[in-house]
Design a protein around this motif. Structure first.
Motif, PDB file in Angstrom:
ATOM      1  N   UNK A 131      15.833  10.671  10.232  1.00 49.45           N
ATOM      2  CA  UNK A 131      15.693   9.538   9.426  1.00 49.45           C
ATOM      3  C   UNK A 131      16.367   8.250  10.232  1.00 49.45           C
ATOM      4  N   UNK A 132      17.616   8.484  10.839  1.00 46.98           N
ATOM      5  CA  UNK A 132      17.994   7.270  11.603  1.00 46.98           C
ATOM      6  C   UNK A 132      17.028   7.010  13.038  1.00 46.98           C
ATOM      7  N   UNK A 133      16.579   7.737  13.475  1.00 43.96           N
ATOM      8  CA  UNK A 133      15.829   7.526  14.635  1.00 43.96           C
ATOM      9  C   UNK A 133      14.391   6.838  14.171  1.00 43.96           C
ATOM     10  N   UNK A 134      13.833   7.398  13.061  1.00 40.45           N
ATOM     11  CA  UNK A 134      12.536   6.595  12.626  1.00 40.45           C
ATOM     12  C   UNK A 134      13.097   5.219  12.344  1.00 40.45           C
ATOM     13  N   UNK A 135      14.191   5.164  11.583  1.00 45.11           N
ATOM     14  CA  UNK A 135      14.713   3.612  11.258  1.00 45.11           C
ATOM     15  C   UNK A 135      14.675   2.865  12.533  1.00 45.11           C
ATOM     16  N   UNK A 136      15.575   3.442  13.688  1.00 41.45           N
ATOM     17  CA  UNK A 136      15.693   2.589  14.730  1.00 41.45           C
ATOM     18  C   UNK A 136      14.349   2.420  15.821  1.00 41.45           C
ATOM     19  N   UNK A 137      13.354   3.257  15.362  1.00 39.97           N
ATOM     20  CA  UNK A 137      12.208   3.264  16.214  1.00 39.97           C
ATOM     21  C   UNK A 137      11.444   1.851  15.466  1.00 39.97           C
ATOM     22  N   UNK A 138      11.768   1.818  14.086  1.00 35.55           N
ATOM     23  CA  UNK A 138      10.858   0.774  13.512  1.00 35.55           C
ATOM     24  C   UNK A 138      11.414  -0.529  13.955  1.00 35.55           C
ATOM     25  N   UNK A 139      12.751  -0.403  14.166  1.00 34.22           N
ATOM     26  CA  UNK A 139      13.572  -1.615  14.507  1.00 34.22           C
ATOM     27  C   UNK A 139      13.220  -2.052  16.032  1.00 34.22           C
ATOM     28  N   UNK A 140      12.023  -1.377  16.681  1.00 35.17           N
ATOM     29  CA  UNK A 140      11.800  -1.622  17.899  1.00 35.17           C
ATOM     30  C   UNK A 140      12.706  -0.814  19.333  1.00 35.17           C
ATOM     31  N   UNK A 181      13.424   2.263  21.717  1.00 40.53           N
ATOM     32  CA  UNK A 181      13.029   3.215  22.342  1.00 40.53           C
ATOM     33  C   UNK A 181      13.844   4.544  22.543  1.00 40.53           C
ATOM     34  N   UNK A 182      13.526   5.626  22.294  1.00 39.14           N
ATOM     35  CA  UNK A 182      14.229   6.754  22.697  1.00 39.14           C
ATOM     36  C   UNK A 182      13.648   7.374  23.624  1.00 39.14           C
ATOM     37  N   UNK A 183      14.632   7.972  24.752  1.00 34.06           N
ATOM     38  CA  UNK A 183      14.360   8.564  25.924  1.00 34.06           C
ATOM     39  C   UNK A 183      14.310  10.260  25.691  1.00 34.06           C
ATOM     40  N   UNK A 184      14.834  10.831  24.755  1.00 40.03           N
ATOM     41  CA  UNK A 184      15.004  12.243  24.613  1.00 40.03           C
ATOM     42  C   UNK A 184      14.618  12.836  23.296  1.00 40.03           C
ATOM     43  N   UNK A 185      14.522  13.852  22.999  1.00 34.72           N
ATOM     44  CA  UNK A 185      14.388  14.570  21.703  1.00 34.72           C
ATOM     45  C   UNK A 185      15.517  14.974  21.141  1.00 34.72           C
ATOM     46  N   UNK A 186      16.728  14.669  21.408  1.00 32.91           N
ATOM     47  CA  UNK A 186      18.150  15.121  20.982  1.00 32.91           C
ATOM     48  C   UNK A 186      18.434  14.420  19.827  1.00 32.91           C
ATOM     49  N   UNK A 187      19.320  15.009  18.931  1.00 29.40           N
ATOM     50  CA  UNK A 187      19.774  14.374  17.765  1.00 29.40           C
ATOM     51  C   UNK A 187      21.010  13.341  18.348  1.00 29.40           C
ATOM     52  N   UNK A 188      21.490  13.771  19.181  1.00 30.04           N
ATOM     53  CA  UNK A 188      22.706  12.875  20.026  1.00 30.04           C
ATOM     54  C   UNK A 188      22.231  11.413  20.344  1.00 30.04           C
ATOM     55  N   UNK A 189      21.074  11.260  20.739  1.00 31.29           N
ATOM     56  CA  UNK A 189      20.638   9.799  21.161  1.00 31.29           C
ATOM     57  C   UNK A 189      20.779   8.943  20.095  1.00 31.29           C
ATOM     58  N   UNK A 190      20.734   9.387  18.747  1.00 30.21           N
ATOM     59  CA  UNK A 190      20.689   8.384  17.794  1.00 30.21           C
ATOM     60  C   UNK A 190      22.227   7.670  17.871  1.00 30.21           C
ATOM     61  N   UNK A 191      22.992   8.303  17.921  1.00 28.68           N
ATOM     62  CA  UNK A 191      24.537   7.938  18.181  1.00 28.68           C
ATOM     63  C   UNK A 191      24.443   6.631  19.049  1.00 28.68           C
ATOM     64  N   UNK A 192      24.054   7.011  20.182  1.00 26.64           N
ATOM     65  CA  UNK A 192      23.891   5.925  21.440  1.00 26.64           C
ATOM     66  C   UNK A 192      23.224   4.479  20.910  1.00 26.64           C
ATOM     67  N   UNK A 193      21.986   4.908  20.379  1.00 24.54           N
ATOM     68  CA  UNK A 193      21.263   3.883  19.752  1.00 24.54           C
ATOM     69  C   UNK A 193      21.812   3.017  18.775  1.00 24.54           C
ATOM     70  N   UNK A 194      22.471   3.636  17.924  1.00 22.16           N
ATOM     71  CA  UNK A 194      23.274   3.031  16.723  1.00 22.16           C
ATOM     72  C   UNK A 194      24.320   2.274  17.296  1.00 22.16           C
ATOM     73  N   UNK A 195      25.038   2.802  18.160  1.00 25.48           N
ATOM     74  CA  UNK A 195      26.111   1.786  18.765  1.00 25.48           C
ATOM     75  C   UNK A 195      25.477   0.442  19.139  1.00 25.48           C
ATOM     76  N   UNK A 196      24.374   0.718  19.905  1.00 25.67           N
ATOM     77  CA  UNK A 196      24.102  -0.800  20.410  1.00 25.67           C
ATOM     78  C   UNK A 196      23.532  -1.497  19.233  1.00 25.67           C
ATOM     79  N   UNK A 197      23.011  -0.936  18.170  1.00 29.29           N
ATOM     80  CA  UNK A 197      22.329  -1.819  17.043  1.00 29.29           C
ATOM     81  C   UNK A 197      23.125  -2.426  16.248  1.00 29.29           C
ATOM     82  N   UNK A 198      24.553  -1.553  16.024  1.00 30.11           N
ATOM     83  CA  UNK A 198      25.525  -2.141  15.316  1.00 30.11           C
ATOM     84  C   UNK A 198      26.825  -2.983  16.111  1.00 30.11           C
ATOM     85  N   UNK A 199      26.495  -2.923  17.270  1.00 34.74           N
ATOM     86  CA  UNK A 199      27.649  -3.564  18.134  1.00 34.74           C
ATOM     87  C   UNK A 199      27.572  -5.077  18.141  1.00 34.74           C
ATOM     88  N   UNK A 200      28.700  -5.863  17.802  1.00 34.38           N
ATOM     89  CA  UNK A 200      28.959  -7.052  17.768  1.00 34.38           C
ATOM     90  C   UNK A 200      30.191  -7.488  18.763  1.00 34.38           C
TER      91      UNK A 200
END
Ligand code: M6R
Length: 610
Positions: A110-119, A121-140
Motif C-alpha cells: 500500500x505504501x509503495x503504491x502511494x509513493x509511486x503515485x507521488x512519482x 521510483x522503486x529499484x527493488x522488489x523488497x518491502x524494505x525499500x519503502x522505508x528508504x523512500x518514505x524517509x526521503x518523502x517525509x524528510x524536512x
C-alpha cells in the motif's frame, strides 16, 4: 533472519563491517551489502547477490570503500528473490538515505503504491525499500523526526539501521519484534542484530526494546521512546570469549558444536546440582503454585519443539500433570485453552524466533505464567518471560542445532525434578537415581563421541539413499523427529519420522526393498513392541539401522542390519544420549554429499519472520 551491523568511529568502517557480517552470515546468506559514508563521495552503497565473500571481493576486503561510518547487511530473502538489486542497504531515490532492515513491513504494498503515485521510483522488489523512500518523502531536515513519521506509517516487524548523507556523524536505529543491540566503545559505537558481530570490538552492550529508537555517534548514544522522550538504558557486559563463536580448527561449526555437548551439558547442569538436589535460584514456582497448576503448555518451533515432545513424556511422568506441546506458529490461531493456572514453557535457542515470541505474548495475555528456556542471554523471549532459565551452551553458530537441543533437554530434566520435589510426585530414591544419572551423562556423551567411526561408516553406506524413515515409540519417537529433521535440514534427503506403531496406518506403503529405516529402540519397556514394528518393515525389504542401549544391542542385532548402541542410562534421560548418533549420522551423510553443512540452503539460524 537477516544480519545487521553498523559502525561509527575513527577507523575505516568497511573492513569492520565485513568482519561483522562474516560472523553474522549464519543469520542469512543469499546476498550482502554495505553503505559507507565517504567524506569525498558521500553515501556509497555496494551490494551483491551471494555470500559475504562476493561482497569482500567486490570491495577488496572493504579497502575500496573509505569512510568511518556505515551499515552492513546479510540477507535471507522474504520479498523479492536474492539478487543484487534486492540486497540491502536500500537507498532513497535521491540518495539521501540508506537503510538496512530485518523483519517484514506488512503494509509495504500500500505504501509503495502511494509513493509511486507521488512519482517516486522503486529499484527493488523488497518491502524494505519503502522505508528508504518514505524517509526521503517525509524528510524536512530533521532525521529523528522523520524516523518517527516513518515508524508511524509502517506496520510489521523491524530492526532498522538508517544513515543520512546530510548527517554523516550519526546512525539511527529502531526496533519492533526483531533484535537490535548497541555496542559501546571508546570513540566508537556499533549496532548489530547479534552480539557475535561486535564482540571483537566491545563487550559493553545495550539491548534495544520494542518501540525504541537509538541515535549513535562516535562518542555517544541516546535511546528514545516512540515519542522521542529519552530512555535510560542499562548496560550489560558480555562475558563469553570470542573463540566460542569461532571454528577452532574444526571443518564445520556443526562438528565443533556436536563435540562440545559434554561440556555444554556439564555447564548447564552441574552448577544447578547441589548436595544431590536441583537448585534453580532463578525459578520462583512455589509448591502452592505448582499444586494449583492445571497444565503445562510447551510452546516452541523446530528442534526446540522436538525437545518439547520429549519433555511431554518426561514431565507427565515426573509430575503427573497434563502437558500439551504445540508448535508456536499454531498456538496463536488454535484458540488455546490457557488459564491463570497454566504454566507456559517456552523453549527457544535464539530467544528471538518470532512465532515463539508471539505465542509467548499470547499465552501471557491469556493469563499464563511464562517460563522460558533460552540460550541467548538478553534475547527478547528471555527478557519478556516471567522466569527464565538459560542453557549455558555458549554461542551456537551452525544453523542445525545440536548443543542447544541437548542443553534444552537438560533443563527440562532439572525443571521436572525441581517441580516434582515440590509436588511430592517422586520417591526420594527415584529423585536421587535421576540426579545420579544426570552426573554421568557428560562422560557417557564423551564415550559416544569417541566411537563415532561406526556412524561415519554407516553414513558412507547410506548417503545416497533418496528417502530415510525414522521410527520409535515414546521418547524414542521424540528423538526420531529430531534425527529426521537434522538429516533433511543439512543433507537434503527426504526423511520422515513416525511413531513406530503408526507406520502401518499408512506410511508403510512407502517402504520398499532398500528403503533405509532408522529404528530407535532404546526405550526399555517398549523394546519388544518396537522390534515387532522393525520386523514389519524388514519383511517389506527395508534396510534397518537400529539404535539402542548397550544392554540390548545384542538382542536388537538379531533383527536389524546394523546396530548403534549408546550407554545405558535412566530411561527418561535416554534422548540426551540417543540424539548424538542421530546428529553425527546427519553430519556425515551431508559431508559425503558435499553439502554446505553450516549454512544449508533456504535456511537461517534465527527465524524472525512469521
Ligand atoms: O531459536 P529457536 O530455538 O527458537 O529456533 C527454533 C527453530 O527454528 C530451530 O530449532 C530450527 O528448527 C533448527 N535450525 C533445527 O536444527
Amino acid at each position: 533472519m537477516c544480519g545487521i551491523v553498523g559502525y561509527i568511529g575513527q577507523e575505516e568502517a568497511a573492513p569492520i563491517l565485513l568482519d561483522g557480517l562474516r560472523r553474522l552470515e549464519y543469520r542469512g546468506y543469499d546476498s550482502a551489502g554495505l553503505a559507507i559514508f565517504d567524506p569525498k563521495d558521500g553515501l556509497r552503497v555496494v551490494k551483491s547477490k551471494g555470500r559475504i565473500q562476493a561482497l569482500a571481493d567486490l570491495t577488496q576486503d572493504g579497502t575500496a570503500l573509505k569512510g568511518t561510518m556505515g551499515l552492513g547487511h546479510t540477507r535471507w530473502a522474504t520479498h523479492g528473490a536474492p539478487s543484487d538489486l534486492n540486497s540491502h542497504p536500500h537507498m532513497s531515490e535521491d540518495g539521501t538515505f540508506a537503510v538496512v532492515h530485518n523483519g517484514i513491513i506488512e503494509n509495504y504494498m500500500e505504501i509503495k503504491e502511494f509513493l509511486q503515485s507521488e512519482g517516486i521510483h522503486f529499484a527493488s522488489d523488497t518491502d524494505t525499500e519503502v522505508v528508504a523512500q518514505l524517509m526521503e518523502y517525509y524528510y524536512e531536515g530533521n532525521v529523528l523526526d522523520t524516523v518517527v513519521k516513518v515508524l508511524n506509517r509502517i506496520q510489521g516487524a523491524y530492526a532498522l539501521g538508517i544513515v543520512c548523507a546530510d548527517c554523516p556523524d550519526r546512525i539511527i536505529a529502531a526496533r519492533k519484534d526483531s533484535p537490535l543491540i548497541l555496542g559501546c566503545g571508546s570513540g566508537f559505537h556499533l549496532l548489530a542484530s547479534d552480539v557475535t558481530a561486535i564482540i571483537k570490538h566491545t563487550r559493553e552492550v545495550c539491548y534495544l526494546d520494542d518501540g525504541e529508537i537509538a541515535e549513535l555517534t562516535a562518542d555517544s548514544f541516546w535511546v528514545y521512546d516512540a515519542y522521542l522522550r529519552p530512555v535510560e538504558k542499562e548496560r550489560h557486559h558480555v562475558d563469553w570469549e570470542i573463540s566460542a563463536a569461532e571454528k577452532g580448527g574444526y571443518e564445520h561449526f556443526m562438528a565443533k558444536e556436536i563435540i562440545e555437548q559434554p561440556k555444554a551439558f556439564r555447564d548447564t547442569v552441574f552448577p544447578r546440582l547441589q548436595e544431590g538436589r536441583v537448585v534453580l535460584d532463578d525459578l520462583q514456582l512455589t509448591p502452592a503454585y505448582l499444586a494449583a497448576m492445571d497444565k503445562i503448555y510447551i510452546i516452541a518451533c523446530g528442534s526446540s519443539y522436538h525437545v518439547g515432545v520429549a519433555a511431554k513424556y518426561t514431565l507427565e511422568k515426573l509430575l503427573r500433570k497434563p502437558v500439551e506441546v504445540t508448535l508456536a506458529s499454531e498456538f496463536r490461531y488454535c484458540d488455546p485453552i490457557v488459564t491463570e493456572h497454566t504454566l507456559a514453557l517456552v523453549i527457544s535457542q535464539s530467544g528471538e524466533t518470532i512465532d515463539t515470541l508471539a505465542a509467548m505474548r499470547e499465552a501471557k495475555a491469556l493469563g499464563a505464567r511464562v517460563l522460558a528456556v533460552v540460550n541467548v542471554v538478553g534475547s527478547t523471549i528471555a527478557r519478556e518471560a516471567d522466569d527464565v532459565l538459560y542453557t549455558w551452551a555458549g554461542p551456537e553458530i551452525a544453523v542445525a542445532t545440536t548443543k542447544a537441543y541437548s542443553t534444552q533437554l537438560a533443563l527440562v530434566y532439572l525443571i521436572g525434578l525441581y517441580c516434582a520435589e515440590r509436588l511430592h510426585t517422586l520417591l526420594p530414591e527415584e529423585y536421587a537415581a535421576i540426579v545420579a544419572e544426570l552426573k554421568e551423562i557428560p562422560q557417557k556423551l564423551e564415550q559416544i563421541l569417541s566411537n563415532r567411526e561406526d556412524i561415519q561408516f554407516f553414513a558412507s553406506i547410506y548417503f545416497n539413499h533418496p528417502s530415510i524413515f525414522f521410527i520409535g515409540r515414546n521418547i524414542d519417537y521424540a528423538v526420531g523427529l529430531e534425527g529426521s529433521l537434522k538429516l533433511k535440514e543439512i543433507s537434503y534427503i527426504h526423511s520422515e519420522a513416525y511413531a513406530a506403531g503408526e507406520l502401518k496406518h499408512g506410511t508403510i506403503s512407502l517402504i520398499e526393498p532398500g528403503t533405509l529405516v532408522v529404528a530407535l529402540a532404546g526405550c526399555g519397556k517398549l523394546f519388544e513392541k518396537t522390534v515387532s514394528n522393525v520386523v514389519e518393515v524388514k519383511s517389506r525389504g527395508a534396510d534397518i539401522l537400529g539404535l539402542t542401549t548397550v544392554s540390548r544391542a545384542e538382542e536388537l542385532a538379531k533383527t536389524v542390519d546394523h546396530t548403534i548402541s549408546v550407554p545405558d542410562t535412566h530411561p527418561l534421560l535416554l534422548p540426551t544420549l540417543e540424539v548424538v548418533p542421530m546428529q553425527l549420522f546427519a553430519y556425515y551423510v551431508a559431508l559425503h554429499r558435499g553439502c554446505d553443512i553450516d549454512k544449508p540452503r533456504n535456511l537461517a539460524k534465527s527465524v524472525t519472520v512469521e
